[in-house]
Scaffold this motif. Structure first.
Motif, PDB file in Angstrom:
ATOM      1  N   LEU A 115       0.856  -1.177   0.000  1.00 52.08           N
ATOM      2  CA  LEU A 115       0.000   0.000   0.000  1.00 52.08           C
ATOM      3  C   LEU A 115       0.891   1.226   0.000  1.00 52.08           C
ATOM      4  O   LEU A 115       1.780   1.367   0.836  1.00 52.08           O
ATOM      5  N   GLY A 116       0.649   2.165  -0.935  1.00 51.31           N
ATOM      6  CA  GLY A 116       1.551   3.293  -1.111  1.00 51.31           C
ATOM      7  C   GLY A 116       1.049   4.561  -0.496  1.00 51.31           C
ATOM      8  O   GLY A 116       0.217   4.572   0.413  1.00 51.31           O
ATOM      9  N   GLY A 117       1.571   5.691  -1.002  1.00 56.89           N
ATOM     10  CA  GLY A 117       1.191   7.006  -0.518  1.00 56.89           C
ATOM     11  C   GLY A 117       0.039   7.572  -1.311  1.00 56.89           C
ATOM     12  O   GLY A 117      -0.576   6.909  -2.125  1.00 56.89           O
ATOM     13  N   GLY A 118      -0.291   8.840  -1.074  1.00 49.99           N
ATOM     14  CA  GLY A 118      -1.443   9.459  -1.696  1.00 49.99           C
ATOM     15  C   GLY A 118      -1.125  10.061  -3.056  1.00 49.99           C
ATOM     16  O   GLY A 118      -0.051   9.895  -3.617  1.00 49.99           O
ATOM     17  N   ASP A 119      -2.096  10.771  -3.624  1.00 51.39           N
ATOM     18  CA  ASP A 119      -1.965  11.334  -4.955  1.00 51.39           C
ATOM     19  C   ASP A 119      -0.833  12.335  -5.054  1.00 51.39           C
ATOM     20  O   ASP A 119      -0.309  12.576  -6.138  1.00 51.39           O
TER      21      ASP A 119
ATOM     22  N   GLN B  35      -5.573  13.507  -1.325  1.00 50.35           N
ATOM     23  CA  GLN B  35      -4.151  13.812  -1.436  1.00 50.35           C
ATOM     24  C   GLN B  35      -3.279  12.870  -0.616  1.00 50.35           C
ATOM     25  O   GLN B  35      -2.128  12.615  -0.996  1.00 50.35           O
ATOM     26  N   VAL B  36      -3.775  12.371   0.504  1.00 50.10           N
ATOM     27  CA  VAL B  36      -2.895  11.643   1.436  1.00 50.10           C
ATOM     28  C   VAL B  36      -3.262  10.178   1.617  1.00 50.10           C
ATOM     29  O   VAL B  36      -2.659   9.492   2.441  1.00 50.10           O
ATOM     30  N   THR B  37      -4.247   9.675   0.877  1.00 47.73           N
ATOM     31  CA  THR B  37      -4.586   8.253   0.956  1.00 47.73           C
ATOM     32  C   THR B  37      -4.627   7.667  -0.449  1.00 47.73           C
ATOM     33  O   THR B  37      -4.687   8.383  -1.432  1.00 47.73           O
ATOM     34  N   THR B  38      -4.585   6.339  -0.498  1.00 44.32           N
ATOM     35  CA  THR B  38      -4.695   5.634  -1.771  1.00 44.32           C
ATOM     36  C   THR B  38      -6.051   4.956  -1.861  1.00 44.32           C
ATOM     37  O   THR B  38      -6.774   4.847  -0.869  1.00 44.32           O
ATOM     38  N   SER B  39      -6.372   4.475  -3.058  1.00 45.86           N
ATOM     39  CA  SER B  39      -7.714   3.927  -3.300  1.00 45.86           C
ATOM     40  C   SER B  39      -7.636   2.537  -3.906  1.00 45.86           C
ATOM     41  O   SER B  39      -8.228   2.259  -4.956  1.00 45.86           O
ATOM     42  N   GLY B  40      -6.902   1.653  -3.245  1.00 42.95           N
ATOM     43  CA  GLY B  40      -6.781   0.285  -3.746  1.00 42.95           C
ATOM     44  C   GLY B  40      -7.914  -0.627  -3.326  1.00 42.95           C
ATOM     45  O   GLY B  40      -7.985  -1.774  -3.767  1.00 42.95           O
ATOM     46  N   GLY B  41      -8.783  -0.140  -2.444  1.00 45.85           N
ATOM     47  CA  GLY B  41      -9.929  -0.937  -2.026  1.00 45.85           C
ATOM     48  C   GLY B  41      -9.687  -1.823  -0.823  1.00 45.85           C
ATOM     49  O   GLY B  41     -10.591  -2.550  -0.397  1.00 45.85           O
ATOM     50  N   SER B  42      -8.480  -1.785  -0.233  1.00 44.33           N
ATOM     51  CA  SER B  42      -8.218  -2.608   0.951  1.00 44.33           C
ATOM     52  C   SER B  42      -8.953  -2.034   2.156  1.00 44.33           C
ATOM     53  O   SER B  42      -9.316  -0.854   2.195  1.00 44.33           O
ATOM     54  N   LEU B  43      -9.161  -2.883   3.166  1.00 47.70           N
ATOM     55  CA  LEU B  43      -9.795  -2.424   4.399  1.00 47.70           C
ATOM     56  C   LEU B  43      -8.971  -1.316   5.045  1.00 47.70           C
ATOM     57  O   LEU B  43      -9.523  -0.370   5.610  1.00 47.70           O
TER      58      LEU B  43
ATOM     59  N   GLU C  70      -7.028   0.938   3.608  1.00 46.29           N
ATOM     60  CA  GLU C  70      -7.187   2.206   2.896  1.00 46.29           C
ATOM     61  C   GLU C  70      -8.561   2.819   3.147  1.00 46.29           C
ATOM     62  O   GLU C  70      -8.686   4.022   3.383  1.00 46.29           O
ATOM     63  N   GLU C  71      -9.589   1.987   3.106  1.00 45.15           N
ATOM     64  CA  GLU C  71     -10.936   2.507   3.328  1.00 45.15           C
ATOM     65  C   GLU C  71     -11.106   2.987   4.767  1.00 45.15           C
ATOM     66  O   GLU C  71     -11.781   3.978   5.037  1.00 45.15           O
ATOM     67  N   SER C  72     -10.477   2.286   5.703  1.00 43.21           N
ATOM     68  CA  SER C  72     -10.534   2.706   7.095  1.00 43.21           C
ATOM     69  C   SER C  72      -9.856   4.057   7.277  1.00 43.21           C
ATOM     70  O   SER C  72     -10.367   4.934   7.990  1.00 43.21           O
ATOM     71  N   CYS C  73      -8.701   4.252   6.615  1.00 37.10           N
ATOM     72  CA  CYS C  73      -8.004   5.544   6.712  1.00 37.10           C
ATOM     73  C   CYS C  73      -8.876   6.679   6.190  1.00 37.10           C
ATOM     74  O   CYS C  73      -8.955   7.748   6.803  1.00 37.10           O
ATOM     75  N   LYS C  74      -9.526   6.472   5.071  1.00 35.02           N
ATOM     76  CA  LYS C  74     -10.408   7.498   4.518  1.00 35.02           C
ATOM     77  C   LYS C  74     -11.528   7.826   5.497  1.00 35.02           C
ATOM     78  O   LYS C  74     -11.840   8.999   5.756  1.00 35.02           O
ATOM     79  N   ASP C  75     -12.146   6.774   6.022  1.00 34.36           N
ATOM     80  CA  ASP C  75     -13.250   6.940   6.969  1.00 34.36           C
ATOM     81  C   ASP C  75     -12.805   7.696   8.211  1.00 34.36           C
ATOM     82  O   ASP C  75     -13.450   8.645   8.657  1.00 34.36           O
ATOM     83  N   SER C  76     -11.679   7.251   8.786  1.00 31.28           N
ATOM     84  CA  SER C  76     -11.191   7.854  10.025  1.00 31.28           C
ATOM     85  C   SER C  76     -10.771   9.296   9.821  1.00 31.28           C
ATOM     86  O   SER C  76     -10.991  10.150  10.690  1.00 31.28           O
ATOM     87  N   MET C  77     -10.159   9.598   8.673  1.00 29.06           N
ATOM     88  CA  MET C  77      -9.725  10.960   8.407  1.00 29.06           C
ATOM     89  C   MET C  77     -10.923  11.889   8.262  1.00 29.06           C
ATOM     90  O   MET C  77     -10.926  13.019   8.770  1.00 29.06           O
ATOM     91  N   ALA C  78     -11.962  11.412   7.564  1.00 28.96           N
ATOM     92  CA  ALA C  78     -13.169  12.226   7.411  1.00 28.96           C
ATOM     93  C   ALA C  78     -13.823  12.476   8.767  1.00 28.96           C
ATOM     94  O   ALA C  78     -14.245  13.600   9.070  1.00 28.96           O
ATOM     95  N   GLN C  79     -13.896  11.443   9.601  1.00 29.65           N
ATOM     96  CA  GLN C  79     -14.487  11.609  10.924  1.00 29.65           C
ATOM     97  C   GLN C  79     -13.658  12.548  11.791  1.00 29.65           C
ATOM     98  O   GLN C  79     -14.204  13.361  12.542  1.00 29.65           O
TER      99      GLN C  79
END
Length: 283
Positions: free
Chosen positions: A24-28, A155-163, A165-174
């Motif tokens: 799993l890599g870095g963001g855009d 900008q700071v997360t990737t979108s590979g569909g792994s749990l 990555e999706e958890s990071c997106k969710d947690s960052m938004a919250q």
């Protein structure tokens, strides 16, 4: 967030660390700022170089989360902070093979957190032309707060569909929404360092809480609690983790008040390791 019910948790006889985690890599905004000629950073970049974090080592034992599930069940029924602390300690010591392993398992989270710090500091300071262009383009669209949140996450997360990555997106938004509830007038692209670090504490506490739920499984959903009680227990668990994590972050920041981009992720790995060590020590 939906990740807490998507798994019954990993079993025994498998490595503590999944072999695909480091893929799993870095963001855009990767490579947003080139290093200076002397090999050091020219300043904070929004995607700091990843330090050499050793993977979690060892093979998971049988019934690895049995004690953690027992204590977490007691917490779900009673709200006991003592039971919760024991659940976290057993999760780390036996379920994950120790606090260092637990922190290493969360390195997708700490990598995202380091990128978040660097992006927000760079956006505020105007110290990188690429990020300046991104900020200008975003502001020109007269974005809503949610638009800014979505853009920062991209900008700071990737979108590979792994749990992870999706958890990071969710947690960052919250985490960003939580900060805005506390400070409704805050400008997410022009925050003080204090606010940025508070945001990261929110984010990592969400991530640690989510990791426990993913690994221990659908315990809260099977506890026969009313939905409102389930939410209250999960929030309490996150607040409990955040209190200790914040204390560890403050201590590390006092020792190094101006960490370089290369030091950010290592600092947060250490904060997580210290946090789980405290709970292990309470067993």
């Amino acid at each position: 967030m939906g990740t807490s019910t998507s798994s019954s948790g990993p079993g025994s006889g498998v490595p503590f660390d999944p072999p695909w985690l480091d893929q799993l890599g870095g963001g855009d905004a990767e490579n947003a700022q080139a290093p200076a000629d002397d090999g050091e950073e020219a300043g904070h970049s929004n995607n700091p170089p990843t330090p050499n974090i050793e993977p979690a080592v060892g093979i998971a034992p049988a019934r690895r989360f049995a004690n953690a599930r027992r204590e977490l069940g007691a917490f779900a029924r009673s709200g006991s902070r003592e039971a919760l602390g024991k659940a976290i300690g057993h999760y780390s010591r036996t379920g994950m093979g120790g606090a260092r392993n637990t922190a290493a398992r969360l390195r997708t989270s700490t990598r995202s957190a380091a990128g978040l710090i660097s992006l927000l500091q760079t956006a505020r300071d105007g110290s990188d032309p690429r990020i300046n262009q991104w900020v200008s383009s975003l502001i020109a669209r007269n974005p809503s707060a949610q638009d800014v949140i979505n853009e920062v996450i991209q900008q700071v997360t990737t979108s590979g569909g792994s749990l992870e990555e999706e958890s990071c997106k969710d947690s960052m938004a919250q985490a960003m929404s939580e900060l805005m509830e506390i400070q409704p007038d805050i400008d997410l692209l022009n925050m003080t360092d204090g606010n940025i670090w508070t945001l990261v504490e929110f984010f990592l506490s969400h991530e640690a809480c989510s990791r426990l739920q993913l690994d221990i499984g659908q315990l809260f959903e099977s506890s026969k609690l009313a939905p409102r009680e389930v939410v209250a227990r999960i929030n309490d668990m996150r607040d409990y983790l955040k209190a200790e994590l914040s204390a560890q972050m403050r201590s590390l920041r006092q020792a190094n008040g101006n960490p370089s981009s290369r030091q950010l992720e290592s600092m947060m790995q250490q904060a997580l390791q210290n946090t789980f060590s405290v709970y292990e020590g309470a067993l």
